[in-house]
Design a protein around this motif. Structure first.
Motif, mmCIF file in Angstrom:
data_model
loop_
_atom_site.group_PDB
_atom_site.id
_atom_site.type_symbol
_atom_site.label_atom_id
_atom_site.label_comp_id
_atom_site.label_asym_id
_atom_site.label_seq_id
_atom_site.Cartn_x
_atom_site.Cartn_y
_atom_site.Cartn_z
ATOM 1 N N ALA A 89 0.815 -1.216 0.000
ATOM 2 C CA ALA A 89 0.000 0.000 0.000
ATOM 3 C C ALA A 89 0.846 1.262 0.000
ATOM 4 O O ALA A 89 0.572 2.207 -0.750
ATOM 5 N N ASP A 90 1.864 1.305 0.833
ATOM 6 C CA ASP A 90 2.687 2.517 0.914
ATOM 7 C C ASP A 90 3.466 2.751 -0.368
ATOM 8 O O ASP A 90 3.584 3.893 -0.848
ATOM 9 N N ALA A 91 3.988 1.660 -0.947
ATOM 10 C CA ALA A 91 4.726 1.792 -2.206
ATOM 11 C C ALA A 91 3.793 2.222 -3.331
ATOM 12 O O ALA A 91 4.163 3.042 -4.181
ATOM 13 N N ALA A 92 2.565 1.685 -3.338
ATOM 14 C CA ALA A 92 1.588 2.071 -4.356
ATOM 15 C C ALA A 92 1.250 3.552 -4.233
ATOM 16 O O ALA A 92 1.169 4.271 -5.237
ATOM 17 N N ALA A 93 1.047 4.023 -3.002
ATOM 18 C CA ALA A 93 0.716 5.435 -2.793
ATOM 19 C C ALA A 93 1.865 6.340 -3.213
ATOM 20 O O ALA A 93 1.655 7.392 -3.830
ATOM 21 N N SER A 94 3.092 5.931 -2.885
ATOM 22 C CA SER A 94 4.253 6.751 -3.232
ATOM 23 C C SER A 94 4.407 6.863 -4.745
ATOM 24 O O SER A 94 4.543 7.966 -5.300
ATOM 25 N N ALA A 95 4.373 5.718 -5.419
ATOM 26 C CA ALA A 95 4.537 5.730 -6.873
ATOM 27 C C ALA A 95 3.343 6.369 -7.565
ATOM 28 O O ALA A 95 3.491 7.125 -8.525
ATOM 29 N N GLY A 96 2.135 6.077 -7.058
ATOM 30 C CA GLY A 96 0.932 6.615 -7.681
ATOM 31 C C GLY A 96 0.818 8.111 -7.537
ATOM 32 O O GLY A 96 0.467 8.815 -8.498
ATOM 33 N N LEU B 71 -5.151 3.455 2.712
ATOM 34 C CA LEU B 71 -4.427 4.723 2.603
ATOM 35 C C LEU B 71 -4.138 5.218 4.011
ATOM 36 O O LEU B 71 -5.062 5.426 4.799
ATOM 37 N N ASN B 72 -2.858 5.347 4.330
ATOM 38 C CA ASN B 72 -2.442 5.762 5.678
ATOM 39 C C ASN B 72 -3.054 4.865 6.747
ATOM 40 O O ASN B 72 -3.426 5.320 7.836
ATOM 41 N N GLY B 73 -3.162 3.575 6.415
ATOM 42 C CA GLY B 73 -3.683 2.597 7.368
ATOM 43 C C GLY B 73 -5.191 2.515 7.442
ATOM 44 O O GLY B 73 -5.734 1.670 8.167
ATOM 45 N N ASP B 74 -5.899 3.367 6.702
ATOM 46 C CA ASP B 74 -7.366 3.384 6.730
ATOM 47 C C ASP B 74 -7.932 2.656 5.523
ATOM 48 O O ASP B 74 -7.347 2.676 4.428
ATOM 49 N N ARG B 75 -9.110 2.069 5.709
ATOM 50 C CA ARG B 75 -9.814 1.436 4.602
ATOM 51 C C ARG B 75 -10.782 2.439 3.974
ATOM 52 O O ARG B 75 -11.362 3.276 4.660
#
Length: 345
Positions: free
Chosen positions: A56-63, A229-233
């Motif tokens: 999730a964190d890698a997806a958010a960073s790249a996205g 996202l940031n640990g939230d669903r």
């Protein structure tokens, strides 16, 4: 601020650069194939820059690095597939599995009050009420053939609180290929070009062979499970729509999405509402609907609650023909695909 637009008549869309139109050969094939073949679930892991996004964190960073504000503004509304009122081969390929009418998911409000109330912009003479924008509807962004596009989608209150419903052509071109849309992101209640609830990234796509392999319009739907996202669903932050199957094909519906052709701008939610009608064998339509490109994948919502700002997804916007908006009918065929997707983490 609520912007009231008058009725706009929209004609036939003849756009095939992105979504695959059904050809005569495909129509003939539909009459020869077993309905069970088209109903087969088809799944894929989502990618960013062509790479599977497992973290999730890698997806958010790249996205987020990809979807800059400038790139989001430059994205074009996805073309809708070509379609007609009664496509050849529909009855043979999808005769329908209509069981007892049921609500398989109930609408849920956000867990916090962070999702404030804004107004969806009008777009039709059919709607007279002041319609509140839903935090459970958003703008979808994706890349196909190195071009950036957008559609619409709606959150579903599934058991994992992480699902978005949309059109099949908003996740895959429907050409039988193995490449699904890349850089798939969802901005709930996107308003005036702002991400009110963050930008969420896809983890897995779930659709059906009838769309992915053949581009049949009566199968033009998909469910997308999203990374936290940031640990939230997702549904915990925005709330989620319910989901209905086997309901009447003639009921009142609210359509919400992000149309972007004039007079619309695609920057905020717009709505249309009215009584849907049966179309063909396993589709429904809303007549004289002005919504257009960019609204693809946005929900047909039954039992809309304007105070809660949620309803029950009963179809998704697929294509326009003769000024009418069409979507696949949600029956037990759709329920089977939802059941495959609903518990994906």
């Amino acid at each position: 601020m609520r912007r009231q637009l008058g009725f706009v008549s929209v004609g036939i869309m003849l756009l095939t650069s992105l979504a695959t139109a059904q050809t005569p050969t495909q129509a003939a094939a539909a009459t020869e194939r077993s309905p069970a073949a088209s109903a087969t679930v088809t799944e894929a892991r989502a990618t960013i820059h062509g790479r599977v996004s497992t973290d999730a964190d890698a997806a958010a960073s790249a996205g987020n690095a990809y979807w800059t504000p400038e790139r989001m503004r430059a994205a074009r509304p996805a073309p809708m597939p070509d379609g007609v009122d009664a496509p050849d081969g529909e009855a043979a390929d999808r005769p329908g599995r209509i069981g007892a009418p049921r609500d398989v998911a109930a609408p849920a409000a956000p867990r916090s009050s962070a999702a404030g109330v804004s107004a969806a912009a009008g777009g039709t003479s059919q709607g007279t009420q002041a319609v509140n924008a839903s935090p459970g509807v958003g703008r979808v962004f994706f890349t196909y053939n190195k071009e950036d596009y957008f559609c619409s989608g709606g959150t579903i209150n599934n058991p994992q609180a992480n699902m978005v419903s949309t059109a099949g052509h908003c996740v895959h071109p429907g050409n039988g290929g193995s490449v699904w849309h890349d850089n798939w992101a969802y901005a709930p209640e996107y308003t005036d070009g702002e991400e009110l609830h963050g930008l969420w990234f896809a983890k897995e796509f779930t659709s059906v062979e009838g769309w992915v392999d053949w581009g049949y319009l009566w199968w033009d739907f998909a469910f997308v499970t999203m990374h936290p996202l940031n640990g939230d669903r997702l549904v915990h932050v925005t709330g989620g729509q319910g989901l209905s199957v086997n309901k009447s094909k003639t009921l009142s519906a609210m359509l919400l999405g992000y149309p972007a052709e004039a007079p619309y701008d695609g920057l905020s939610q717009y709505y249309d509402q009215g009584n849907i009608k049966a179309a063909g064998v396993q589709r429904v339509k809303l007549k004289d609907c002005p919504l257009n490109r960019g609204a693809s994948g946005g929900p047909f919502l039954r039992a809309w609650d304007n105070a809660l700002r949620f309803g029950y997804v009963n179809s998704v916007m697929s294509y326009k023909f003769s000024g009418n908006m069409y979507g696949p009918y949600f029956d037990d065929d759709v329920l089977d695909i939802y059941n495959v997707a609903k518990n994906k983490q």
